[in-house]
Design a protein around this motif. Structure first.
Motif, PDB file in Angstrom:
ATOM      1  N   UNK A 196       0.789  -1.228   0.000  1.00 14.01           N
ATOM      2  CA  UNK A 196       0.000   0.000   0.000  1.00 14.01           C
ATOM      3  C   UNK A 196       0.817   1.271   0.000  1.00 14.01           C
ATOM      4  N   UNK A 197       2.131   1.164  -0.267  1.00 16.48           N
ATOM      5  CA  UNK A 197       3.011   2.325  -0.100  1.00 16.48           C
ATOM      6  C   UNK A 197       2.711   3.475  -1.066  1.00 16.48           C
ATOM      7  N   UNK A 198       2.081   3.185  -2.203  1.00 14.17           N
ATOM      8  CA  UNK A 198       1.804   4.256  -3.160  1.00 14.17           C
ATOM      9  C   UNK A 198       0.775   5.240  -2.640  1.00 14.17           C
ATOM     10  N   UNK A 199       0.012   4.836  -1.622  1.00 12.14           N
ATOM     11  CA  UNK A 199      -1.003   5.725  -1.076  1.00 12.14           C
ATOM     12  C   UNK A 199      -0.581   6.443   0.192  1.00 12.14           C
ATOM     13  N   UNK A 200       0.633   6.186   0.662  1.00 16.22           N
ATOM     14  CA  UNK A 200       1.036   6.737   1.959  1.00 16.22           C
ATOM     15  C   UNK A 200       1.080   8.258   1.974  1.00 16.22           C
ATOM     16  N   UNK A 201       1.487   8.871   0.854  1.00 21.74           N
ATOM     17  CA  UNK A 201       1.573  10.329   0.810  1.00 21.74           C
ATOM     18  C   UNK A 201       0.270  10.971   0.327  1.00 21.74           C
ATOM     19  N   UNK A 202      -0.699  10.134  -0.057  1.00 16.27           N
ATOM     20  CA  UNK A 202      -1.970  10.625  -0.598  1.00 16.27           C
ATOM     21  C   UNK A 202      -3.100   9.868   0.095  1.00 16.27           C
ATOM     22  N   UNK A 203      -3.319  10.137   1.391  1.00 14.62           N
ATOM     23  CA  UNK A 203      -4.215   9.290   2.195  1.00 14.62           C
ATOM     24  C   UNK A 203      -5.637   9.177   1.674  1.00 14.62           C
ATOM     25  N   UNK A 204      -6.152  10.231   1.005  1.00 15.16           N
ATOM     26  CA  UNK A 204      -7.533  10.151   0.525  1.00 15.16           C
ATOM     27  C   UNK A 204      -7.687   9.133  -0.604  1.00 15.16           C
ATOM     28  N   UNK A 205      -6.572   8.767  -1.223  1.00 20.13           N
ATOM     29  CA  UNK A 205      -6.617   7.738  -2.265  1.00 20.13           C
ATOM     30  C   UNK A 205      -6.035   6.408  -1.777  1.00 20.13           C
ATOM     31  N   UNK A 206      -5.496   6.408  -0.569  1.00 18.73           N
ATOM     32  CA  UNK A 206      -4.949   5.187   0.007  1.00 18.73           C
ATOM     33  C   UNK A 206      -5.897   4.622   1.043  1.00 18.73           C
ATOM     34  N   UNK A 207      -5.361   4.357   2.245  1.00 19.29           N
ATOM     35  CA  UNK A 207      -6.198   3.775   3.291  1.00 19.29           C
ATOM     36  C   UNK A 207      -6.776   4.818   4.231  1.00 19.29           C
ATOM     37  N   UNK A 208      -6.606   6.107   3.877  1.00 20.45           N
ATOM     38  CA  UNK A 208      -7.172   7.169   4.685  1.00 20.45           C
ATOM     39  C   UNK A 208      -6.305   7.608   5.844  1.00 20.45           C
ATOM     40  N   UNK A 209      -5.212   6.923   6.083  1.00 19.19           N
ATOM     41  CA  UNK A 209      -4.323   7.248   7.199  1.00 19.19           C
ATOM     42  C   UNK A 209      -3.167   8.122   6.717  1.00 19.19           C
TER      43      UNK A 209
END
Length: 394
Positions: free
Chosen positions: A62-75
């Protein structure tokens, strides 16, 4: 040998600044990448090919969403956590870390920061899931450090389309990326603008750069653009000039400082392990003064690098980090990294030039990390202008 050997290269315990939850998540990702990516790394590097199995691992973490939380896991992850994540990826393999960084930092960062809401919603979900891979086309065959003022790739507007002409070079992921952010100078106003060019667009051609001695698994491409037509909806709507491009680079330049630290740490780890196992003249070479001197110099560099990038991450978190801070961090850490990998290779003697002992890969890869995202000299000029008020750029 002492019973209390300190094997951790994080000698002053900077990782203790992470929360318990962050350390737990970092440990989970470390276990995944060590188990799934490390077995792929050296063979792929030796062959100069990208191991596409790695994409499944990147997606699972899930690292691609870490800097973009609204598109990742929300965190939301802190910059400090993302820095320690970079260390873990680079310790496994700098090539795979770069491929991931091009996708998440440069390509996704450009779309997130330079695109409007519609464009973010259009492209980011697939990129977070690694269903679409990104690349970043800035550097040109005749332009690296001077690309801001000397960009030769052009964009010409015709009704609701833009026509791109020119060439790009050293484009990581370029041979297989689905979405390539191309920077081009608008013929009408002379400003640099960003365009998302989709794979297989007519007139858009890529070819792999062969014969590299560093980051061999990264698929760097030469890209040619011949009357490439891109719809207005693919122009990044919030990019007005090169200053907007520089904002993306300032963020990723800080990430390269962490990458340099990861490379230096792994070189040190390999050297320390070798020093306590390799015997000459009837005892481990780690018992010789000159070997210990090499190791301690490496550890000192690593500790200084830790201090700088940790403070940079804190300033990024509170919004006070400037482009000059990132430039100094990149310049300093890559220089110290270069010293570390050289000392590590020296410690290995003849064994240091073969891939079997792994240090040769980090020694070679350090040369690319030292050069990209702005050379030491160019980053020096950014900081020099900041501290004197005078620009020394040609």
């Amino acid at each position: 040998m002492s019973k209390h050997v300190k094997t951790d290269p994080d000698f002053f315990g900077f990782e203790e600044l992470l929360t318990e939850g962050e350390r737990s998540e970092l440990a989970e990702i470390r276990e995944i990448v060590q188990r799934e990516l490390k077995p792929l790394a050296n063979d792929a590097w030796d062959r100069g090919e990208f191991p596409f199995e790695a994409i499944r691992t990147f997606a699972r973490t899930g690292i691609a969403g870490f800097q973009f939380p609204e598109y990742g896991d929300g965190r939301t992850r802190r910059p400090l956590f993302n820095g320690f994540l970079s260390i873990e990826l680079n310790k496994v393999d700098p090539s795979l870390a770069v491929a991931s960084g091009v996708h998440t930092g440069l390509a996704m960062g450009s779309i997130y920061g330079g695109g409007d809401q519609h464009q973010r919603d259009r492209w980011m979900p697939d990129m977070v899931a690694w269903n679409k891979i990104g690349a970043f086309g800035l550097t040109e065959p005749e332009g690296g450090s001077d690309v801001a003022g000397g960009m030769r790739t052009t964009a010409r507007r015709e009704n609701d389309e833009w026509v791109l002409n020119g060439a790009k070079r050293w484009i990581g992921n370029g041979t297989f990326a689905d979405l390539v952010v191309i920077w081009a100078r608008d013929e009408a106003d002379g400003n640099v603008k960003g365009f998302v060019v989709e794979k297989d667009t007519p007139g858009f051609h890529t070819s792999k750069i062969e014969g590299k001695i560093a980051l061999r698994s990264v698929q760097n491409a030469d890209i040619s653009l011949n009357e490439v037509r891109v719809p207005e909806e693919n122009r990044l709507q919030n990019i007005e000039n090169f200053k907007d491009t520089a904002k993306v680079l300032a963020k990723t330049r800080g990430n390269v400082a962490w990458q340099a630290l990861g490379v230096a740490i792994r070189a040190y780890e390999l050297a320390r392990e070798y020093a306590v196992e390799r015997e000459q003249f009837g005892k481990p070479i780690g018992g010789f003064q000159m070997i210990q001197d090499l190791l301690v110099k490496m550890l000192g560099n690593i500790t200084a690098m830790f201090g700088m990038v940790t403070r940079l991450a804190q300033k990024m978190a509170d919004g006070t980090a400037g482009a000059d801070h990132a430039a100094l961090a990149k310049s300093f850490t890559t220089t110290k990294m270069r010293e570390c990998v050289s000392w590590a290779r020296e410690l290995f003697g003849g064994n240091g030039i073969v891939l079997d002992y792994e240090v040769a890969k980090f020694f070679a890869d350090a040369e690319a990390v030292y050069s990209f995202e702005g050379s030491r000299e160019m980053n020096t000029l950014i900081v020099g202008k900041s501290i004197t008020g005078h620009s020394a750029f040609a």
